[in-house]
Design a protein around this motif. Structure first.
Motif, PDB file in Angstrom:
ATOM      1  N   ALA A 140     -12.055 -12.396 -27.092  1.00 55.76           N
ATOM      2  CA  ALA A 140     -12.404 -11.934 -25.745  1.00 55.76           C
ATOM      3  C   ALA A 140     -11.244 -12.195 -24.781  1.00 55.76           C
ATOM      4  O   ALA A 140     -10.867 -11.319 -23.999  1.00 55.76           O
ATOM      5  CB  ALA A 140     -13.671 -12.638 -25.266  1.00 55.76           C
ATOM      6  N   LEU A 141     -10.673 -13.399 -24.854  1.00 51.79           N
ATOM      7  CA  LEU A 141      -9.572 -13.737 -23.942  1.00 51.79           C
ATOM      8  C   LEU A 141      -8.368 -12.823 -24.192  1.00 51.79           C
ATOM      9  O   LEU A 141      -7.810 -12.235 -23.256  1.00 51.79           O
ATOM     10  CB  LEU A 141      -9.155 -15.205 -24.139  1.00 51.79           C
ATOM     11  CG  LEU A 141     -10.142 -16.252 -23.645  1.00 51.79           C
ATOM     12  CD1 LEU A 141      -9.662 -17.637 -24.022  1.00 51.79           C
ATOM     13  CD2 LEU A 141     -10.304 -16.154 -22.129  1.00 51.79           C
ATOM     14  N   ILE A 142      -7.992 -12.679 -25.466  1.00 52.27           N
ATOM     15  CA  ILE A 142      -6.811 -11.892 -25.790  1.00 52.27           C
ATOM     16  C   ILE A 142      -7.044 -10.421 -25.433  1.00 52.27           C
ATOM     17  O   ILE A 142      -6.185  -9.762 -24.849  1.00 52.27           O
ATOM     18  CB  ILE A 142      -6.463 -12.051 -27.283  1.00 52.27           C
ATOM     19  CG1 ILE A 142      -6.118 -13.510 -27.588  1.00 52.27           C
ATOM     20  CG2 ILE A 142      -5.311 -11.149 -27.672  1.00 52.27           C
ATOM     21  CD1 ILE A 142      -6.177 -13.868 -29.058  1.00 52.27           C
ATOM     22  N   GLY A 143      -8.244  -9.935 -25.769  1.00 55.61           N
ATOM     23  CA  GLY A 143      -8.560  -8.546 -25.451  1.00 55.61           C
ATOM     24  C   GLY A 143      -8.502  -8.292 -23.954  1.00 55.61           C
ATOM     25  O   GLY A 143      -7.995  -7.268 -23.498  1.00 55.61           O
ATOM     26  N   ILE A 183     -10.225  -7.995 -31.504  1.00 57.23           N
ATOM     27  CA  ILE A 183      -9.426  -7.961 -30.281  1.00 57.23           C
ATOM     28  C   ILE A 183      -9.396  -6.526 -29.745  1.00 57.23           C
ATOM     29  O   ILE A 183      -9.555  -6.297 -28.545  1.00 57.23           O
ATOM     30  CB  ILE A 183      -8.004  -8.486 -30.545  1.00 57.23           C
ATOM     31  CG1 ILE A 183      -8.060  -9.960 -30.967  1.00 57.23           C
ATOM     32  CG2 ILE A 183      -7.127  -8.337 -29.312  1.00 57.23           C
ATOM     33  CD1 ILE A 183      -6.730 -10.530 -31.397  1.00 57.23           C
ATOM     34  N   LEU A 184      -9.243  -5.565 -30.657  1.00 60.24           N
ATOM     35  CA  LEU A 184      -9.213  -4.167 -30.221  1.00 60.24           C
ATOM     36  C   LEU A 184     -10.561  -3.730 -29.644  1.00 60.24           C
ATOM     37  O   LEU A 184     -10.613  -2.991 -28.660  1.00 60.24           O
ATOM     38  CB  LEU A 184      -8.822  -3.252 -31.387  1.00 60.24           C
ATOM     39  CG  LEU A 184      -7.366  -3.326 -31.827  1.00 60.24           C
ATOM     40  CD1 LEU A 184      -7.120  -2.427 -33.029  1.00 60.24           C
ATOM     41  CD2 LEU A 184      -6.436  -2.905 -30.688  1.00 60.24           C
ATOM     42  N   ILE A 185     -11.653  -4.212 -30.249  1.00 62.43           N
ATOM     43  CA  ILE A 185     -12.973  -3.865 -29.711  1.00 62.43           C
ATOM     44  C   ILE A 185     -13.121  -4.398 -28.292  1.00 62.43           C
ATOM     45  O   ILE A 185     -13.510  -3.673 -27.369  1.00 62.43           O
ATOM     46  CB  ILE A 185     -14.099  -4.419 -30.615  1.00 62.43           C
ATOM     47  CG1 ILE A 185     -14.153  -3.639 -31.928  1.00 62.43           C
ATOM     48  CG2 ILE A 185     -15.446  -4.340 -29.913  1.00 62.43           C
ATOM     49  CD1 ILE A 185     -15.112  -4.212 -32.948  1.00 62.43           C
ATOM     50  N   PHE A 186     -12.755  -5.671 -28.092  1.00 66.04           N
ATOM     51  CA  PHE A 186     -12.835  -6.238 -26.741  1.00 66.04           C
ATOM     52  C   PHE A 186     -11.914  -5.489 -25.783  1.00 66.04           C
ATOM     53  O   PHE A 186     -12.283  -5.202 -24.647  1.00 66.04           O
ATOM     54  CB  PHE A 186     -12.475  -7.725 -26.757  1.00 66.04           C
ATOM     55  CG  PHE A 186     -13.635  -8.612 -27.064  1.00 66.04           C
ATOM     56  CD1 PHE A 186     -14.686  -8.729 -26.168  1.00 66.04           C
ATOM     57  CD2 PHE A 186     -13.701  -9.319 -28.242  1.00 66.04           C
ATOM     58  CE1 PHE A 186     -15.771  -9.535 -26.444  1.00 66.04           C
ATOM     59  CE2 PHE A 186     -14.781 -10.127 -28.526  1.00 66.04           C
ATOM     60  CZ  PHE A 186     -15.812 -10.234 -27.631  1.00 66.04           C
ATOM     61  N   TYR A 187     -10.719  -5.171 -26.276  1.00 73.60           N
ATOM     62  CA  TYR A 187      -9.753  -4.429 -25.453  1.00 73.60           C
ATOM     63  C   TYR A 187     -10.384  -3.143 -24.931  1.00 73.60           C
ATOM     64  O   TYR A 187     -10.349  -2.872 -23.725  1.00 73.60           O
ATOM     65  CB  TYR A 187      -8.516  -4.135 -26.311  1.00 73.60           C
ATOM     66  CG  TYR A 187      -7.520  -3.181 -25.706  1.00 73.60           C
ATOM     67  CD1 TYR A 187      -6.647  -3.610 -24.716  1.00 73.60           C
ATOM     68  CD2 TYR A 187      -7.449  -1.868 -26.132  1.00 73.60           C
ATOM     69  CE1 TYR A 187      -5.726  -2.746 -24.171  1.00 73.60           C
ATOM     70  CE2 TYR A 187      -6.526  -0.998 -25.596  1.00 73.60           C
ATOM     71  CZ  TYR A 187      -5.668  -1.441 -24.615  1.00 73.60           C
ATOM     72  OH  TYR A 187      -4.764  -0.571 -24.068  1.00 73.60           O
ATOM     73  N   GLN A 188     -10.997  -2.379 -25.840  1.00 74.33           N
ATOM     74  CA  GLN A 188     -11.575  -1.106 -25.411  1.00 74.33           C
ATOM     75  C   GLN A 188     -12.778  -1.312 -24.494  1.00 74.33           C
ATOM     76  O   GLN A 188     -12.965  -0.579 -23.527  1.00 74.33           O
ATOM     77  CB  GLN A 188     -11.986  -0.259 -26.615  1.00 74.33           C
ATOM     78  CG  GLN A 188     -10.836   0.166 -27.502  1.00 74.33           C
ATOM     79  CD  GLN A 188      -9.908   1.180 -26.852  1.00 74.33           C
ATOM     80  OE1 GLN A 188      -9.896   1.327 -25.629  1.00 74.33           O
ATOM     81  NE2 GLN A 188      -9.117   1.855 -27.659  1.00 74.33           N
ATOM     82  N   PHE A 189     -13.594  -2.321 -24.759  1.00 74.54           N
ATOM     83  CA  PHE A 189     -14.769  -2.537 -23.914  1.00 74.54           C
ATOM     84  C   PHE A 189     -14.365  -2.996 -22.514  1.00 74.54           C
ATOM     85  O   PHE A 189     -14.986  -2.618 -21.528  1.00 74.54           O
ATOM     86  CB  PHE A 189     -15.724  -3.544 -24.561  1.00 74.54           C
ATOM     87  CG  PHE A 189     -16.743  -2.898 -25.441  1.00 74.54           C
ATOM     88  CD1 PHE A 189     -16.476  -2.685 -26.773  1.00 74.54           C
ATOM     89  CD2 PHE A 189     -17.958  -2.467 -24.929  1.00 74.54           C
ATOM     90  CE1 PHE A 189     -17.396  -2.071 -27.595  1.00 74.54           C
ATOM     91  CE2 PHE A 189     -18.883  -1.852 -25.741  1.00 74.54           C
ATOM     92  CZ  PHE A 189     -18.596  -1.652 -27.070  1.00 74.54           C
ATOM     93  N   PHE A 190     -13.315  -3.829 -22.432  1.00 80.67           N
ATOM     94  CA  PHE A 190     -12.879  -4.272 -21.105  1.00 80.67           C
ATOM     95  C   PHE A 190     -12.211  -3.130 -20.356  1.00 80.67           C
ATOM     96  O   PHE A 190     -12.248  -3.066 -19.137  1.00 80.67           O
ATOM     97  CB  PHE A 190     -11.912  -5.451 -21.226  1.00 80.67           C
ATOM     98  CG  PHE A 190     -12.595  -6.745 -21.588  1.00 80.67           C
ATOM     99  CD1 PHE A 190     -13.743  -7.144 -20.928  1.00 80.67           C
ATOM    100  CD2 PHE A 190     -12.087  -7.565 -22.577  1.00 80.67           C
ATOM    101  CE1 PHE A 190     -14.382  -8.323 -21.251  1.00 80.67           C
ATOM    102  CE2 PHE A 190     -12.716  -8.748 -22.913  1.00 80.67           C
ATOM    103  CZ  PHE A 190     -13.866  -9.124 -22.250  1.00 80.67           C
ATOM    104  N   ARG A 191     -11.571  -2.244 -21.108  1.00 79.70           N
ATOM    105  CA  ARG A 191     -10.867  -1.149 -20.453  1.00 79.70           C
ATOM    106  C   ARG A 191     -11.809  -0.128 -19.846  1.00 79.70           C
ATOM    107  O   ARG A 191     -11.476   0.506 -18.848  1.00 79.70           O
ATOM    108  CB  ARG A 191      -9.927  -0.460 -21.445  1.00 79.70           C
ATOM    109  CG  ARG A 191      -8.471  -0.770 -21.171  1.00 79.70           C
ATOM    110  CD  ARG A 191      -7.634  -0.258 -22.268  1.00 79.70           C
ATOM    111  NE  ARG A 191      -7.875   1.156 -22.494  1.00 79.70           N
ATOM    112  CZ  ARG A 191      -6.925   2.083 -22.395  1.00 79.70           C
ATOM    113  NH1 ARG A 191      -5.711   1.736 -22.073  1.00 79.70           N
ATOM    114  NH2 ARG A 191      -7.198   3.327 -22.640  1.00 79.70           N
ATOM    115  N   VAL A 247      -3.078 -13.853 -23.181  1.00 77.37           N
ATOM    116  CA  VAL A 247      -2.657 -13.484 -24.530  1.00 77.37           C
ATOM    117  C   VAL A 247      -2.010 -14.677 -25.248  1.00 77.37           C
ATOM    118  O   VAL A 247      -1.756 -14.627 -26.441  1.00 77.37           O
ATOM    119  CB  VAL A 247      -1.712 -12.265 -24.441  1.00 77.37           C
ATOM    120  CG1 VAL A 247      -1.270 -11.803 -25.795  1.00 77.37           C
ATOM    121  CG2 VAL A 247      -2.406 -11.116 -23.747  1.00 77.37           C
ATOM    122  N   LEU A 248      -1.794 -15.762 -24.497  1.00 79.07           N
ATOM    123  CA  LEU A 248      -1.054 -16.906 -25.036  1.00 79.07           C
ATOM    124  C   LEU A 248      -1.529 -17.391 -26.409  1.00 79.07           C
ATOM    125  O   LEU A 248      -0.703 -17.598 -27.298  1.00 79.07           O
ATOM    126  CB  LEU A 248      -1.083 -18.057 -24.020  1.00 79.07           C
ATOM    127  CG  LEU A 248      -0.018 -19.135 -24.246  1.00 79.07           C
ATOM    128  CD1 LEU A 248       1.364 -18.537 -24.095  1.00 79.07           C
ATOM    129  CD2 LEU A 248      -0.208 -20.280 -23.271  1.00 79.07           C
TER     130      LEU A 248
END
Lengths: 319, 368
Positions: A106-109, A181-189, B84-85
């Motif tokens: 979640a954080l990285i995404g 990470i990609l799933i979170f990325y898309q949901f946050f976007r 991202v760290l």
């Protein structure tokens, strides 16, 4: 008059919008039932074989319904697997890495989705690239590396074996974590940007925006990622054997040990369909398999209510 | 039946589910109200005046002024790196070493294990020994590579499309939807870890009528043989594709859950048909998830052991598969060769993902 009746019939069959007519419904049920059968088939046949007595297992005339029901296979399976200890080990081995995976993903995404920084695209490309490397290639270097990491890692109150799973997950390198990470990325976007702007106008800082806006809006992503990583860590045996050795025997590891013994005995000719063994037969194997995956199905049954009810969007105004 | 399930649910799971949900919701809210908010208030009320006094005393006021002057763009950049760290650490500690190691393995003459010493690599990397072997000496392996490329590029779009259709179907208002959704979770469980190898021997993952040839016999009795084989192979592929699409279905379903129902209501009032709402509302919203599903499907399918390249790799490594073993285990081609072959597989994955993502990007351009 006739045209009128035709119209009602047409409406009934086709529906007003196209997805509320009778034809659509029938096609939907037929397709879903057919596909469900394909998925259920292995479970059903395992279930039927696991409640068969030895005589029924050998009897070729019995395909599905056993002549006399028996639960002795399950008793054997529970004993062989040391069920309680194995269940405890399984839970330990999968719960910690799952929590680590979900939080770090979640954080990285969010970092990738919400902030524009130099090298963002390059880093995401690298992330996908590390995911694409065939697992056969990286198996040995990974095991060596993870062991070193868990030795030097922070203790965290976890045993070294579990750390070998948890620390990579915290660092965004858990099992298939790139996909999370990609799933979170898309949901946050896809969160509407005016929500973020409204929060910024209110003087909300980075942490507050993340906690009060982004996290609740991405609830399905949390559900999906938690579910999948739980299943994947639960079922992982190859890596688990490499890291844990004999310190933990999870349910799938016990199952695999059983199957390996069974197969080698079978190859030696000590167990076969003629010289039946009460410990080593397909009935027990399938009972064990069902015991191993039952907790996963239970967890899903428990969580899928969220899918049915839809995501709670209370506290989000507008949009 | 439905009532029975509802009763069962009410008796067993309903209360714990509701409880867990309440706990989670209350927990998150109390986390926000009890910790995040007070911390913020405390920072503003207590820390800030003290900090500014201290800063004033040591003459750091200028620093504060400087910090405030930093443009938001730069601050965002800082926060981006901060979030991202963990992954950056992971990249440095795990990702880069693994990448380097796998490249070195593929660009070597031999890769083997000596007890007490560890893994050894011999050969000059600039020779490209293994790649020369793959593309120069092994026409049969080259054929397998082309076959794998064809196979993957055929299966990936089919899996994604099937998953999309099934996700949409499971999102319809249906009786027994919960049961269907639970059944559709079975492939996720059975296709992970080594679960698959517990079944494939017993042929449980195929539909029995195909396995024992009933369908093909039936078809060949009434239709020309070539037609029967086409239908049977297509059907076999469909069963495989269905099994492979479990994860993707739920990803699409999660995306559909996030859709705002009011948009659909508005579209309905405007008289939009199901097709129009699908093409203009649902599909554009699902396109981001389509990229994820393409990547996931490609990687999973390319690493499946029924894949031609993977089986060559496994055959040419020791019995544990996975490129392990000692120097004496270097059967036929050896692990260095297998490592190079893995990189060819990597290139295939990259090509397939690139091609289909490109197509989707082009196709979705009209939505912008």
């Amino acid at each position: 008059m006739k045209t009128n009746r035709m119209a009602t019939w047409k409406r009934r069959l086709v529906g007003r919008k196209g997805n509320d007519g009778l034809i659509f419904k029938i096609v939907l049920y037929v397709l879903l039932t057919g596909i469900s059968f394909i998925f259920l088939y292995p479970l059903l046949s395992m279930l039927s074989m696991s409640i068969m007595s030895l005589e029924d297992l050998i009897d070729a005339t019995i395909a599905w319904i056993p002549r006399n029901l028996t639960l002795s296979n399950y008793a054997t399976a529970f004993n062989y697997m040391h069920f309680q200890e194995a269940l405890k080990a399984s839970l330990q081995v999968s719960v910690y890495p799952t929590i680590a995976t979900v939080v770090s993903s979640a954080l990285i995404g969010y970092g990738f989705a919400h902030f524009k920084f130099i090298g963002r695209k390059l880093l995401m490309g690298l992330m996908v690239a590390t995911f694409l490397i065939p697992t056969v290639l990286t198996y040995i270097p990974t095991t060596v590396l993870y062991r070193d990491l868990s030795v030097f890692g922070i203790p965290l109150g976890l045993s070294e074996s579990i750390r070998a799973f948890t620390i990579p997950a915290m660092l965004g390198n858990g099992i298939r974590q790139t996909i999370f990470i990609l799933i979170f990325y898309q949901f946050f976007r896809i969160i509407p940007s005016d929500l973020y702007e409204a929060a910024a106008v209110d003087g909300s800082g980075v942490v507050r925006t993340f906690v009060t806006i982004a996290v609740p809006m991405a609830a399905p992503a949390f559900l999906i990622c938690g579910l999948y990583s739980f299943v994947w860590y639960w079922n992982e045996t190859t890596l688990a054997r490499a890291y844990f050795g004999n310190t933990y025997t999870t349910l799938p590891m016990a199952l695999e040990a059983y199957i390996n013994t069974y197969r080698s005995l079978y190859a030696q000719g000590q167990v076969s369909l003629d010289t039946v063994s009460s410990t080593y037969n397909l009935g027990v194997q399938y009972a064990m398999t069902l015991i191993t995956i039952a907790p996963l199905l239970g967890v899903y049954l428990f969580l899928q209510k969220w899918f049915v009810e839809g995501v709670d969007r209370s506290g989000i105004a507008g949009n | 039946m439905k009532r029975l399930f509802a009763k069962l649910y009410a008796a067993t799971l309903a209360r714990p589910v509701a409880k867990l949900k309440a706990i989670l919701k209350a927990g998150w809210r109390s986390f926000v109200v009890g910790i995040v908010e007070p911390l913020r208030a405390w920072r503003i009320r207590t820390i800030r005046p003290v900090a500014s006094k201290i800063a004033g005393a040591i003459g750091l006021k200028a620093v504060g002024r400087f910090l405030r002057k930093i443009p938001q763009k730069w601050k965002n950049m800082f926060y981006g790196y901060l979030f991202v760290l963990p992954w950056l650490f992971g990249l440095g500690l795990i990702g880069v070493p693994l990448l380097a190691k796998s490249i070195r393995m593929a660009l070597s003459d031999k890769y083997y294990f000596i007890t007490g010493v560890g893994w050894k690599i011999t050969g000059d990397w600039s020779d490209f020994t293994q790649f020369k072997r793959i593309f120069g000496d092994e026409p049969w392996h080259l054929e397998q590579i082309v076959a794998t490329l064809k196979d993957i590029s055929l299966v990936v779009p089919l899996v994604v499309i099937f998953a999309l259709i099934l996700g949409l179907m499971l999102n319809q208002k249906l009786k027994g939807r919960a049961i269907f959704r639970t059944i559709f979770f079975i492939p996720v469980i059975l296709l992970s870890g080594n679960m698959l190898s517990n079944f494939s021997n017993s042929g449980l993952l195929t539909v029995p009528a195909i396995a024992n040839g009933t369908i093909s016999r039936l078809l060949s009795d009434y239709f020309p043989a070539f037609f029967a084989t086409i239908v049977v192979t297509a059907f076999e592929k469909i069963v495989l594709i269905l099994w492979l699409s479990g994860v993707q279905i739920l990803i699409f379903l999660a995306g559909l859950q996030k859709m705002d129902q009011s948009i659909y209501e508005a579209a309905e009032i405007d008289g939009a048909s199901m097709w129009e709402t699908f093409w203009k509302i649902t599909l554009p919203a699902l396109i981001p998830l389509m990229y994820i599903n393409i990547i996931y499907t490609t990687v999973i399918y390319a690493n499946l052991s029924n894949n031609a390249i993977v089986s060559i790799i496994n055959v040419n490594s020791s019995e544990q598969g996975s490129l392990s073993g000692t120097l004496t285990d270097e059967v036929n081609y050896g692990r260095a060769y297998s490592a190079a072959l893995s990189w060819v597989l990597f290139a295939i994955e990259l090509a397939v993902i690139g091609a289909y993502s490109g197509i989707i990007k082009l196709a979705s351009r009209r939505y912008d």
